[in-house]
Structures are given as C-alpha cells and as structure tokens.
Design an enzyme around this catalytic site. Structure first.
Site, PDB file in Angstrom:
ATOM      1  N   GLU A  48     -11.553  -0.993  34.643  1.00  0.00           N
ATOM      2  CA  GLU A  48     -11.556  -0.772  36.092  1.00  0.00           C
ATOM      3  C   GLU A  48     -12.507   0.371  36.417  1.00  0.00           C
ATOM      4  O   GLU A  48     -12.774   1.232  35.586  1.00  0.00           O
ATOM      5  CB  GLU A  48     -10.143  -0.418  36.572  1.00  0.00           C
ATOM      6  CG  GLU A  48      -9.113  -1.513  36.334  1.00  0.00           C
ATOM      7  CD  GLU A  48      -9.309  -2.740  37.217  1.00  0.00           C
ATOM      8  OE1 GLU A  48     -10.012  -2.642  38.237  1.00  0.00           O
ATOM      9  OE2 GLU A  48      -8.763  -3.804  36.866  1.00  0.00           O
ATOM     10  N   LYS A  63     -16.512  -0.739  27.073  1.00  0.00           N
ATOM     11  CA  LYS A  63     -15.422   0.234  26.997  1.00  0.00           C
ATOM     12  C   LYS A  63     -15.169   0.543  25.539  1.00  0.00           C
ATOM     13  O   LYS A  63     -14.901  -0.387  24.784  1.00  0.00           O
ATOM     14  CB  LYS A  63     -14.155  -0.353  27.603  1.00  0.00           C
ATOM     15  CG  LYS A  63     -12.919   0.551  27.365  1.00  0.00           C
ATOM     16  CD  LYS A  63     -11.645  -0.064  27.842  1.00  0.00           C
ATOM     17  CE  LYS A  63     -10.477   0.869  27.497  1.00  0.00           C
ATOM     18  NZ  LYS A  63      -9.216   0.416  28.042  1.00  0.00           N
ATOM     19  N   THR A  78       6.645 -13.085  35.607  1.00  0.00           N
ATOM     20  CA  THR A  78       7.068 -14.432  35.994  1.00  0.00           C
ATOM     21  C   THR A  78       7.889 -15.090  34.880  1.00  0.00           C
ATOM     22  O   THR A  78       8.944 -15.677  35.133  1.00  0.00           O
ATOM     23  CB  THR A  78       5.845 -15.325  36.318  1.00  0.00           C
ATOM     24  OG1 THR A  78       5.034 -14.639  37.269  1.00  0.00           O
ATOM     25  CG2 THR A  78       6.268 -16.663  36.873  1.00  0.00           C
ATOM     26  N   GLU A  90      -1.500  -8.739   5.108  1.00  0.00           N
ATOM     27  CA  GLU A  90      -1.326  -9.095   6.521  1.00  0.00           C
ATOM     28  C   GLU A  90      -2.639  -9.256   7.281  1.00  0.00           C
ATOM     29  O   GLU A  90      -2.651  -9.795   8.377  1.00  0.00           O
ATOM     30  CB  GLU A  90      -0.427  -8.050   7.217  1.00  0.00           C
ATOM     31  CG  GLU A  90      -1.014  -6.644   7.378  1.00  0.00           C
ATOM     32  CD  GLU A  90      -0.829  -5.735   6.167  1.00  0.00           C
ATOM     33  OE1 GLU A  90      -0.690  -6.254   5.035  1.00  0.00           O
ATOM     34  OE2 GLU A  90      -0.839  -4.506   6.333  1.00  0.00           O
ATOM     35  N   CYS A 147       0.826  -1.211   0.000  1.00  0.00           N
ATOM     36  CA  CYS A 147       0.000   0.000   0.000  1.00  0.00           C
ATOM     37  C   CYS A 147       0.863   1.265   0.000  1.00  0.00           C
ATOM     38  O   CYS A 147       1.509   1.551  -1.002  1.00  0.00           O
ATOM     39  CB  CYS A 147      -0.984  -0.043   1.167  1.00  0.00           C
ATOM     40  SG  CYS A 147      -2.407   1.016   0.891  1.00  0.00           S
ATOM     41  N   TYR A 148       0.938   1.993   1.113  1.00  0.00           N
ATOM     42  CA  TYR A 148       1.835   3.161   1.136  1.00  0.00           C
ATOM     43  C   TYR A 148       3.234   2.743   0.705  1.00  0.00           C
ATOM     44  O   TYR A 148       3.916   3.465  -0.019  1.00  0.00           O
ATOM     45  CB  TYR A 148       1.881   3.775   2.536  1.00  0.00           C
ATOM     46  CG  TYR A 148       2.688   5.072   2.622  1.00  0.00           C
ATOM     47  CD1 TYR A 148       2.052   6.314   2.595  1.00  0.00           C
ATOM     48  CD2 TYR A 148       4.082   5.052   2.723  1.00  0.00           C
ATOM     49  CE1 TYR A 148       2.787   7.490   2.671  1.00  0.00           C
ATOM     50  CE2 TYR A 148       4.819   6.231   2.797  1.00  0.00           C
ATOM     51  CZ  TYR A 148       4.170   7.443   2.773  1.00  0.00           C
ATOM     52  OH  TYR A 148       4.891   8.609   2.843  1.00  0.00           O
ATOM     53  N   HIS A 206      -3.641  -5.263   1.397  1.00  0.00           N
ATOM     54  CA  HIS A 206      -2.962  -5.625   2.651  1.00  0.00           C
ATOM     55  C   HIS A 206      -2.962  -7.140   2.866  1.00  0.00           C
ATOM     56  O   HIS A 206      -3.968  -7.697   3.309  1.00  0.00           O
ATOM     57  CB  HIS A 206      -3.663  -4.947   3.828  1.00  0.00           C
ATOM     58  CG  HIS A 206      -3.438  -3.475   3.858  1.00  0.00           C
ATOM     59  ND1 HIS A 206      -2.366  -2.903   4.501  1.00  0.00           N
ATOM     60  CD2 HIS A 206      -4.118  -2.464   3.277  1.00  0.00           C
ATOM     61  CE1 HIS A 206      -2.395  -1.604   4.342  1.00  0.00           C
ATOM     62  NE2 HIS A 206      -3.450  -1.300   3.598  1.00  0.00           N
ATOM     63  N   LYS A 215       1.582 -11.042  23.538  1.00  0.00           N
ATOM     64  CA  LYS A 215       1.083 -11.629  24.793  1.00  0.00           C
ATOM     65  C   LYS A 215       0.852 -13.140  24.692  1.00  0.00           C
ATOM     66  O   LYS A 215       1.246 -13.896  25.577  1.00  0.00           O
ATOM     67  CB  LYS A 215      -0.221 -10.934  25.183  1.00  0.00           C
ATOM     68  CG  LYS A 215      -0.738 -11.329  26.552  1.00  0.00           C
ATOM     69  CD  LYS A 215      -0.056 -10.522  27.627  1.00  0.00           C
ATOM     70  CE  LYS A 215      -0.560 -10.870  29.006  1.00  0.00           C
ATOM     71  NZ  LYS A 215       0.061 -10.002  30.023  1.00  0.00           N
ATOM     72  N   ASP A 234       3.759 -11.935  32.668  1.00  0.00           N
ATOM     73  CA  ASP A 234       4.935 -11.321  32.032  1.00  0.00           C
ATOM     74  C   ASP A 234       6.134 -11.305  32.972  1.00  0.00           C
ATOM     75  O   ASP A 234       7.232 -11.721  32.601  1.00  0.00           O
ATOM     76  CB  ASP A 234       4.637  -9.882  31.587  1.00  0.00           C
ATOM     77  CG  ASP A 234       3.450  -9.808  30.653  1.00  0.00           C
ATOM     78  OD1 ASP A 234       3.076 -10.863  30.100  1.00  0.00           O
ATOM     79  OD2 ASP A 234       2.880  -8.715  30.496  1.00  0.00           O
TER      80      ASP A 234
HETATM   81  N1  GLN Z   1      -2.442   6.820   2.734  1.00  0.00           N
HETATM   82  C1  GLN Z   1      -2.264   6.027   1.561  1.00  0.00           C
HETATM   83  C2  GLN Z   1      -3.552   5.943   0.752  1.00  0.00           C
HETATM   84  O1  GLN Z   1      -4.556   6.433   1.166  1.00  0.00           O
HETATM   85  C3  GLN Z   1      -1.802   4.637   1.944  1.00  0.00           C
HETATM   86  C4  GLN Z   1      -2.846   3.869   2.692  1.00  0.00           C
HETATM   87  C5  GLN Z   1      -2.316   2.587   3.281  1.00  0.00           C
HETATM   88  O2  GLN Z   1      -1.119   2.347   3.310  1.00  0.00           O
HETATM   89  N2  GLN Z   1      -3.213   1.790   3.826  1.00  0.00           N
HETATM   90  O3  GLN Z   1      -3.561   5.376  -0.316  1.00  0.00           O
END
Ligand code: GLN
Length: 529
Positions: free
Chosen positions: A527, A521, A241, A182, A93-94, A180, A385, A239
């Site tokens: 808490e 939350k 321990t 990931e 992406c970026y 992406h 974790k 952690d």
């Molecule tokens: N900011 C960039 C865009 O809008 C990259 C976005 C990103 O890396 N998820 O295309």
C-alpha cells in the site's frame, strides 16, 4: 457427525495428531503443511510445552529445527516427559541435536557450515524412515554437528559432510535427521515424513477439508451450547466470510454478523457483500452505514498513521454500539466473538523467542475482547490461507469472493493520499474499478496477488481537447507475492497498461495522468500509506 455429545471440542482429539514442537526454525510451519498434504493432522506448539499440560495424546512427536545451539546457555530444551509417552519421536536438525544433547551432550560447532543440497546415502535399508528414499537430494542448513553417536543409537544415513545425517535408536522408535525433510528441495522429504507418520506412528490419515468442516461445525455447536449467541464482524473478505458461514452452519441465526460500512469501500462493494452474505449464504447480517461518522472523524487528516488509528477506533466504537443493540431473545448476553485468525498468525504468536516467552494473543479486532468480555471462537485457526479458500469453495462461497485479492482494513483511506473527501474517494473508486475490470477481462486476476489504484495528492498539467487541464494523478499498483512479506511488481503487457491508462483519463473526471508503480517490497510497501 450425528451425536454432538460425542464430539470433542479440540480438533486434536478428533483426528490422529502429530505434535510438532517448534524450536523456532523458519521452516517449522512447513512440517505441519507437508503432513496435511497426505491427510495427516498435525499441531504445532512451542518447544517448551509441558507434556503434563497437554489434554490429548499425540500419535508421534516431531522436534523442529531452530536457530539456537543446544550447548549454549539459555537455548531452549524440550520437556523430557516426551519420552514417557511411548510414542515415536523424530528430531529434525536442532531437534536431532537436542536428542543427542539429552543423551550424552555430544554436540558442538562444526568446522564448516553446511547450507544447501547434499546427497543422502541410506546406510541401513531396513530403517522404516527411509523406505523408498535412497540417494536423493536433501537440504542442509546447520553449523553445529554431532560429534559422536549417542548411546543406544545407530547410524542409518550419511551424507558427504554429515556422518550422522540420520540416526535411529536401537530399540525405541526415536529418529534424528540432520537435514530438513519439510522443504521441497529435499526431494524425498515428503516420503520421509510420510514414513514417519504413517508407517512408524501408524496415524490414521483421515484429515481432509470435508472431514474438517464437519467436525468444526459440530465442535462449535457443542462449544456454544444450545442457547448462547455469537457476534462477528464481516468485511466481505474470504476469511471473515468463511468464518461466518461456518458459524451459520453451526448455530444458524444465533450468529449475528455485523458489517460496518465505513464509507471507504470500493465501488458497489457494500451492496455486493450484503447480497452474497444474506441471499447467497443465508447469514444473519446487519449492515451499519457509518460513512458520516468515519468521514467526519477523518476530516482534515492527512497523516497515514492517524488515519489508521481513527479508523480502527471508530470501527470498534461502531461495532460495540451495534452489538449492544443485539439483545438475544431470552435476555442472555452475547458470549462469543468470531475471529478470523489463520494458522500463520497462530504460528507467529507461538514461536519460541526465549525460554520464558509467554504466548501473545492475536486479535484483529483489538480492544473488543477486554471491553465486551467476550470469549473467542476461531474456526480457521488451524488453516493456511489456501486451505481457507478451499474450504470456502466447499461451503458454497462464490468463486469470485473466495479468490478476491486482500483489501486493507482502512480501505480506500490509505489509497487516497492526503485528505479524504467524498470527491476524492469517488475518483479512487472509479479508477480502481476500471483497473480491476481490465485485469479480470485479461484473465490475469489470479496471477496477481493484489492490485489497486491509488490517488496521489498532486496535480499535474495536461491537455484535453486543446484545453489546458490541471488535475490529479492515479498510480496503479499490482504485485506478485507468496506471503506478502516480500513482493515484486507485476509485469503487464504494454498494451494492457495503455488501455487502462486511456480508459482512466477518459472516464474518470479529475484525473489527468496515470502512472504504474514499479517498486518492489522492500523497500516499498504494498500500500502507498
Ligand atoms: N542452530 C543449529 C545449527 O546451526 C540448528 C540449525 C537448524 O535447526 N536448522 O546446527
């Protein structure tokens, strides 16, 4: 590892490592995460990392996504020396936009944002990055796009809205993808990362918790050397321990664990921590009973922030006093402090927030470093974790402790609302004990992320044995969460709540009413204080 002189003191020199340069995407840490899932070690550094200042050579580099636009003034850019290393590069992406920007600046705002699922069409089946990947769903999250194919690149994948969903350099092993891989919504994302790391970068996938713990122990042994001493605070949580156990494995009794009993612990907690750490794990442990000091300083204090401050300061004070008493045999000073920093803390502190961002240091035991001139040892700083839990199991830390819900540093002081007195603490302790005992009996402890009883500073009218009572209120809280940033309350069976409420009012003197907290939350915190 037999000869410790052969062990480098950096993990990235032991395992073949992929360098992830972070441009601040909310998903960056998932890149490291996914790679480890197939035994590839990765380290994440800020995108501004100078390559000449790296003390190790990565086997490949991944440029993450990020919230900025490459063409905007002040947006982050990568050190061009990454291209001199001659290792494969993958821009996500970026990261891909950055590759294109460096190449010829053909990036601009797109006509429409693309957020969500898209279907990937692999246009060049010979591209190693997309081996076994065609026509799968990928996840997009961008507003900028490439307007032309960068010089020297070819298109290897497209999607309906992205003619440049995947690009590859004609001759070098440099790739860019607009989506992406990931995130789990990219169905074959893991395969793509695996193709990159294993087929393209030829990483030896030898990262595993077993290997990690061996190297980590050897690394610490070498780092500390044959005589230096280390101290560390333990709380009974997973952690500290696990960290203490690693130190003990590495340097035996030259590691001094200190447990400060602040009088704000749960029922039987101090005894059980003592047993587990000494008899169970063989750790050289000093328990300091500082109950009077803590309760003395908390007398008359009702403001939650004041309570937290007093407890934090008193803790440092007591810990330092105790550490000063530990004089190593040969007159040497304590040199190191064990700190249970986890990977998410590290990530949080390295994320890019501006081109000249300095890296902030994290410490759980604030102040100690400056005062005692100690160097830090952070054996868990590479781990998430759940990996720490896995490591705990490997090291023989009892299952119950490994899977224990987190417990706040200020302990029961923030679960007894209003003034802290021994009587109030006793009520909170007993009620909490019953609640947790019932949760365990019902077999739902692991489903719940955190559960406890809070004692409210209000009185309520009741009737017991025909007598009017006027006593306090217990609020039960149980939440489910993945990361503790957001949380929702846990839905118990009505019969469970009935049982717990009835036990608490019957068995705990001073309580006339039990309520269940059904706030998420945000807006509430986990808490009460
Ligand atoms: N900011 C960039 C865009 O809008 C990259 C976005 C990103 O890396 N998820 O295309």
């Amino acid at each position: 590892m037999s000869n410790i002189d052969d062990v480098p003191v950096e993990v990235s020199k032991v395992f073949d490592t992929i360098l992830v340069l972070d441009f601040g995407s909310q998903y960056s840490h998932l890149i490291t995460r996914r790679l480890r899932e197939f035994n590839v070690y990765a380290e994440m550094l800020p995108c501004t990392q100078k390559i000449s200042e790296l003390s190790w050579t990565p086997k490949g580099i991944i440029l993450s996504g990020g919230p900025y636009s490459v063409y905007e003034e002040g947006s982050p850019h990568v050190d061009h020396d990454i291209f001199k290393l001659g290792v494969p590069i993958l821009g996500i992406c970026y990261g891909m936009q950055e590759l294109a920007w460096i190449n010829g600046k053909g990036v601009a705002r797109g006509d429409k944002r693309e957020y969500g699922p898209a279907t990937l069409n692999v246009e060049d089946p010979s591209c190693e990055l997309f081996k076994d990947v065609d026509h799968s769903q990928v996840w997009m999250s961008h507003g900028d796009k490439l307007h032309a194919l960068p010089t020297g690149y070819k298109i290897v994948a497209t999607s309906d809205n992205s003619p440049f969903a995947g690009i590859a350099h004609e001759t070098e092993k440099i790739f860019g993808i607009q989506f992406h891989p990931e995130v789990t919504h990219s169905v074959k994302g893991k395969t793509i990362l695996k193709n990159f790391a294993i087929s393209i970068c030829q990483v030896n996938a030898n990262w595993s918790m077993e290997n990690f713990v061996d190297t980590e122990i050897a690394r610490i042994k070498k780092l500390v050397g044959p005589t230096a001493e280390v101290i560390g605070a333990v709380s009974g949580g997973v952690d500290s321990t696990v960290g203490a156990k690693i130190l003990h494995e590495a340097i035996g009794d030259r590691f001094h664990a200190i447990y400060v009993d602040n009088g704000l612990m749960r029922k039987n907690e101090t005894e059980s921590v003592y047993q587990t750490l000494t008899e169970g794990l063989g750790i050289n442990l000093t328990v300091v009973d500082a109950t009077d000091k803590f309760l003395g300083r908390l007398k008359g204090i009702t403001d939650p922030e004041k309570k937290r401050k007093i407890i934090g300061n008193t803790f440092i004070h007591v810990f330092e006093e105790e550490a000063a008493k530990i004089t190593p045999k040969d007159g040497q000073e304590i040199e190191y402090l064990l700190q249970g920093t986890l990977y998410p803390d590290v990530i949080e502190s390295i994320s890019f927030k501006g081109p000249s961002q300095t890296i902030k240091t994290h410490h759980n035991v604030g102040g100690l470093l400056e005062d005692m001139k100690l160097k830090l040892i952070e054996p868990l700083r590479e781990l998430f974790k759940d990996e720490v839990r896995h490591l705990g199991e490997l090291l023989g830390v009892p299952h119950d402790l490994v899977w224990r819900h987190p417990f706040p540093g200020p302990g029961l002081a923030i679960r007894v609302l209003g003034e802290i007195t021994p009587e109030q603490l006793k009520i909170a302790r007993e009620a909490d004990f019953i609640f947790i005992e019932e949760i365990k009996k019902a077999g739902i402890y692991k489903e719940i992320s955190q559960a406890f009883a809070a004692l409210l500073p209000v009185k309520s009218v009741g009737v017991m044995g025909d007598q009017r009572t006027y006593e306090q209120v217990i609020a039960l809280r149980a939440i489910e969460t993945v990361d503790f940033m957001t949380a929702d309350w846990y839905v118990f069976e009505a019969s469970f709540l009935k049982r717990v409420a009835s036990r608490i009012v019957n068995e705990v003197d001073g309580v006339a009413r039990v309520t269940y907290d059904i706030t998420s939350k945000p807006p509430a915190t986990v808490e009460w204080e």
